[in-house]
Write a protein that holds these residues in place. Structure first.
Motif, mmCIF file in Angstrom:
data_model
loop_
_atom_site.group_PDB
_atom_site.id
_atom_site.type_symbol
_atom_site.label_atom_id
_atom_site.label_comp_id
_atom_site.label_asym_id
_atom_site.label_seq_id
_atom_site.Cartn_x
_atom_site.Cartn_y
_atom_site.Cartn_z
ATOM 1 N N UNK A 113 1.099 -1.161 -0.295
ATOM 2 C CA UNK A 113 0.269 -0.166 0.001
ATOM 3 C C UNK A 113 0.721 1.189 0.481
ATOM 4 N N UNK A 114 0.446 2.470 -0.533
ATOM 5 C CA UNK A 114 0.897 3.398 -0.615
ATOM 6 C C UNK A 114 0.772 4.315 1.236
ATOM 7 N N UNK A 115 2.057 4.915 1.562
ATOM 8 C CA UNK A 115 2.300 5.656 3.045
ATOM 9 C C UNK A 115 3.229 6.735 2.037
ATOM 10 N N UNK A 116 2.503 7.763 2.532
ATOM 11 C CA UNK A 116 3.475 9.239 2.518
ATOM 12 C C UNK A 116 3.180 10.263 4.145
ATOM 13 N N UNK A 411 4.045 8.118 14.921
ATOM 14 C CA UNK A 411 4.136 6.783 13.722
ATOM 15 C C UNK A 411 3.747 7.891 12.505
ATOM 16 N N UNK A 412 3.427 7.361 11.019
ATOM 17 C CA UNK A 412 2.534 7.856 10.560
ATOM 18 C C UNK A 412 0.752 7.666 10.226
ATOM 19 N N UNK A 501 -4.413 1.021 5.118
ATOM 20 C CA UNK A 501 -4.279 1.587 6.089
ATOM 21 C C UNK A 501 -4.251 3.353 6.943
ATOM 22 N N UNK A 502 -3.492 3.461 5.782
ATOM 23 C CA UNK A 502 -3.918 5.335 5.940
ATOM 24 C C UNK A 502 -5.070 5.849 5.980
ATOM 25 N N UNK A 503 -5.371 5.133 5.328
ATOM 26 C CA UNK A 503 -6.651 5.557 5.047
ATOM 27 C C UNK A 503 -7.561 5.916 5.960
ATOM 28 N N UNK A 504 -7.812 4.801 6.779
ATOM 29 C CA UNK A 504 -7.970 4.598 7.915
ATOM 30 C C UNK A 504 -7.804 5.275 9.544
ATOM 31 N N UNK A 529 -9.524 10.044 12.837
ATOM 32 C CA UNK A 529 -9.787 8.274 11.798
ATOM 33 C C UNK A 529 -11.678 8.490 12.090
ATOM 34 N N UNK A 530 -11.880 7.523 11.164
ATOM 35 C CA UNK A 530 -13.674 7.754 10.870
ATOM 36 C C UNK A 530 -13.663 6.058 10.726
ATOM 37 N N UNK A 531 -14.370 5.343 11.664
ATOM 38 C CA UNK A 531 -14.762 4.671 11.601
ATOM 39 C C UNK A 531 -15.731 3.827 10.820
#
Length: 769
Positions: A113-116, A411-412, A501-504, A529-531
């Motif tokens: 997945x992308x992480x930035x 952590x990001x 994971x970055x979205x959540x 975050x948005x559960x």
């Protein structure tokens, strides 16, 4: 599951020990692999039933002398590579959807997945993983939803990589040995490369090793200034030293007539050392350098069982373990902000992410042929777990060279375990003497996410928690050949993308203020975050026509793709009735801004695509391919990631099998400001700073090859033959205009470093025996 590196040793030993007894002309017998049947069964499982698929074989990639993914898909209109600036590429753009919204799989296994972090600063962006071109047997570009083939992320399409097998280099049966060498040079980035291949079949064992080494530099811009300035006005790209190593090893054992056991190992290492001259300005940054790495290790075991029973003709069980690690180490010589206020001083930002994927899958295939009706059925299930980890360490030195501070940054994303299982079934029915083909399939996925909140990822909002959701998807299609050479087809499919994971779990935060009436402390969540997020979904509808003869083919299609539950980070103003103060004496405010990822509306993309090939004579042939798309968001704004329309026309002359030459003309239309803007809350339109640079272009490439002998082949090409200066929309749309005080921005001269290379040449030499 952890598969030992001894698998590689086993493959090497099996290959090397076979050399003394290998005979190219050995007769086939019961003790050798039935490779034709084995490869056909593997292909049936991996082939998409989507009607709009472009397949590039290893021979196609060799003919184009492609060294990377951008070069591999350059002649597929409507498809491009997502540019990550300093950190390279990060997936594909298909019909305007990009990055994690386009699924990428390698032998059925998804990439990372992308992480930035913040884009403009470019301290870190984690890529999805490298795949080396020379390891590929085929590259499928699927346009339109097909989650049954590619899983999560196949919203507008997918890219499916299939790596080479020993049988691709060997005779269909009998003992055999192949040794191949390939060397090449690319002028666009001054890259030299070499690939060594060894394959062998002895008795029941087939083995293969493919090793590739690439050494290069930055990809050139159109400007060739030898001594360029520093800072935002730099016209040539920052200097880069790039090295890439990739090793693919496979071993297949034909245990008996029905059972084949296979082992594989793949190890990729990519490193870019960057001198960020475009980010240098005094007194802030006196020097800025990057050391970026992207490593991927993959191990797998595969068992194929051919039973020919009532439930299945063949079964394939597969176990895979993959580790993808990205690291961005940025080192800065600073002229201000130093500990002790003595300058200059050194500081570093070390960002890394590691994604570990374990997967177990069972796939079955069955063919039923009765009274003119044929069913080609595939079904299966899979379970996988993905562990995502992120670390960030900041180090500061004094001017004297002593370490002043070492900080573990938040952590990001939190350390997260993501588990998934799925079931799928697909059937293709052939009727009416093969004039009518009906296909249909369905898939069900379940996801469970478990984040860890600790000292390195603090959640003051309390919104980060375990999440679970499920996502069904399906696909239906029909093709009717109403005349011997003419057919019409239609397809409709539901795709999905599970939140990453970055979205959540992007970083959360809060602030403390004071109630304007009571004076009591209150906490406002500034980011959370948005559960309640749902999976993104797509509904793809496409109609097409095909004409096909021995001498020519022509296809045309119209599509309309509707996407829902698009995930975006949204900033909203939250009202506070009493009003609040940020300090005891600060002015009263009645609302605060909070950001949260949300399922923000719908997006519609529609367009048309054309592809044709003609064989005019034994020597002359041509091709044409064109694509046009337009996209609109729910509020009427255009989808900025849509790539402008383009067409590719090719003409090939091959008077004999010994040599050939091909001319490819690519024309792309420009990007209008009316097709790239965002409407702000006050009603004004905001357009990307450099939309005017993507003003269209026409580029001519000339490539050819010469088979000097049966074993020796030389290929050469000249690209951008007319030395045209041009810019790709997918590169410049994320670039911002600014001054030296704004890191990562460019001015009117600096945008030149985002131009494409001018006239450049490429050559490869391949020898095998």
């Amino acid at each position: 599951m952890n598969l030992s590196l001894s698998l590689l040793s086993l493959a090497v030993l099996a290959s090397l020990s076979a050399i003394p007894v290998a005979h190219a002309d050995a007769p086939a017998d019961a003790g050798t692999l039935d490779t034709v049947r084995v490869e056909a069964e593997r292909a049936r499982k991996n082939t998409s039933r989507n009607q709009n698929v472009t397949v590039l074989s290893a021979a196609d990639l060799d003919a184009e002398m492609a060294n990377n993914m951008e070069e591999a898909i350059r002649y597929i209109p409507g498809v491009s590579v997502v540019d990550m600036g300093r950190f390279g590429d990060n997936g594909f753009n298909i019909r305007g959807l990009e990055s994690d919204r386009v699924a990428i799989t390698v032998d059925g296994l998804s990439l990372g997945e992308s992480v930035e972090t913040a884009r403009s600063y470019e301290f870190f962006r984690g890529g999805r993983g490298d795949v080396d071109i020379d390891t590929l047997k085929s590259l499928q570009v699927i346009k339109g939803a097909d989650s049954i083939t590619a899983g999560s992320g196949a919203l507008g399409g997918a890219v499916v990589f299939t790596t080479k097998d020993p049988a691709d280099y060997l005779k269909p049966a009998g003992n055999d040995t192949h040794v191949g060498m390939k060397f090449g040079y690319s002028g666009s980035n001054d890259e030299t490369m070499g690939t060594l291949t060894f394959a062998n079949r002895t008795g029941i064992a087939e083995s293969m090793l493919v090793y590739t080494r690439r050494d290069g530099h930055e990809s050139e811009s159109w400007y060739d200034t030898t001594v360029d300035r520093i800072g935002v006005g730099r016209r040539t790209p920052d200097p880069v030293d790039s090295t890439r190593d990739n090793l693919l090893g496979k071993l297949d054992l034909q245990l008996d007539e029905r059972n084949t056991l296979g082992f594989m190992v793949e190890r990729g290492r990519a490193r870019n050392e960057v001198d960020n001259l475009s980010r240098v300005y005094s007194p802030g940054y006196l020097e800025r350098r990057g050391d970026d790495r992207n490593d991927r290790d993959r191990y797998g075991v595969r068992w194929q069982y051919r039973a020919q029973n009532a439930l299945f003709d063949s079964m394939e069980a597969q176990l895979d373990h993959q580790v993808t690690e990205s690291r961005g180490l940025t080192t800065i010589l600073a002229g201000s902000g130093c500990p002790g206020r003595t300058v200059p001083c050194l500081r570093s930002e070390n960002r890394s992410t590691e994604q570990t994927l374990d997967r177990a899958a069972l796939d079955f295939s069955k063919v039923l042929d009765n009274a003119g009706t044929r069913h080609d059925i595939v079904y299966g299930l899979a379970w996988q777990t993905r562990d995502v980890d992120f670390t960030a360490v900041d180090t500061r030195w004094t001017a004297a060279g002593d370490i002043a501070t070492v900080d573990q940054d938040p952590r990001q994303v939190p350390k997260t375990d993501a588990r998934n299982w799925n079931l799928y079934l697909r059937d293709s029915v052939t009727l009416m003497d093969e004039r009518l083909v009906l296909s249909g399939g369905a898939r069900y996925d379940r996801y469970d996410y478990s984040p860890t909140v600790d000292a390195t990822f603090v959640d003051p909002t309390g919104s980060v928690r375990d999440l679970q959701f499920s996502a069904p998807s399906w696909q239906l299609g029909a093709e009717f050949r109403f005349l011997p050479d003419h057919a019409v087809w239609a397809q409709v499919g539901r795709g999905f993308r599970a939140p990453s994971v970055a979205d959540l779990y992007s970083p959360t935060g809060s602030t403390v203020a004071f109630d304007a009436i009571t004076g009591a402390q209150v906490q406002f969540d500034t980011s959370s975050s948005n559960p309640e997020l749902d999976a993104e979904k797509s509904l793809n509808v496409e109609l097409g026509y095909r004409w096909s003869t021995d001498r020519g083919q022509l296809g045309f299609s119209l599509f309309r793709d509707r996407y829902s539950n698009f995930i975006e980070t949204v900033t909203t103003a939250q009202a506070y009735a009493n009003g609040y103060r940020t300090t005891a004496t600060a002015p009263i405010q009645y609302s605060y801004n909070a950001t949260m990822p949300m399922n923000a509306g719908k997006v519609t993309v529609k367009g048309a695509e054309l592809e044709g090939r003609w064989q005019f004579s034994d020597a002359w042939s041509s091709r044409i391919a064109a694509a046009y798309s337009e996209g609109e968001k729910a509020n009427g704004d255009p989808l900025e990631s849509i790539v402008p329309a383009s067409v590719v026309v090719g003409l090939r002359y091959a008077p004999s099998p010994v040599w050939n030459v091909t001319a490819n003309l690519t024309h792309a239309w420009g990007k209008d400001a009316d097709d790239a803007y965002t409407t702000l809350a006050n009603g004004t339109r905001e357009t990307p700073d450099w939309v005017g640079k993507a003003d269209g272009y026409t580029v001519l490439d000339l490539v050819g090859s010469w088979n000097v002998t049966e074993q020796l082949r030389v290929s050469a090409g000249v690209y951008n033959l007319t030395d045209r200066e041009y810019y790709l929309w997918q590169r410049v749309r994320g670039v911002f205009e600014g001054t030296n005080t704004l890191y990562g921005y460019v001015n009117e001269q600096g945008i030149g470093r985002y131009s494409e290379p001018g006239r450049n040449a490429r050559v490869t030499v391949a020898y095998s025996f």
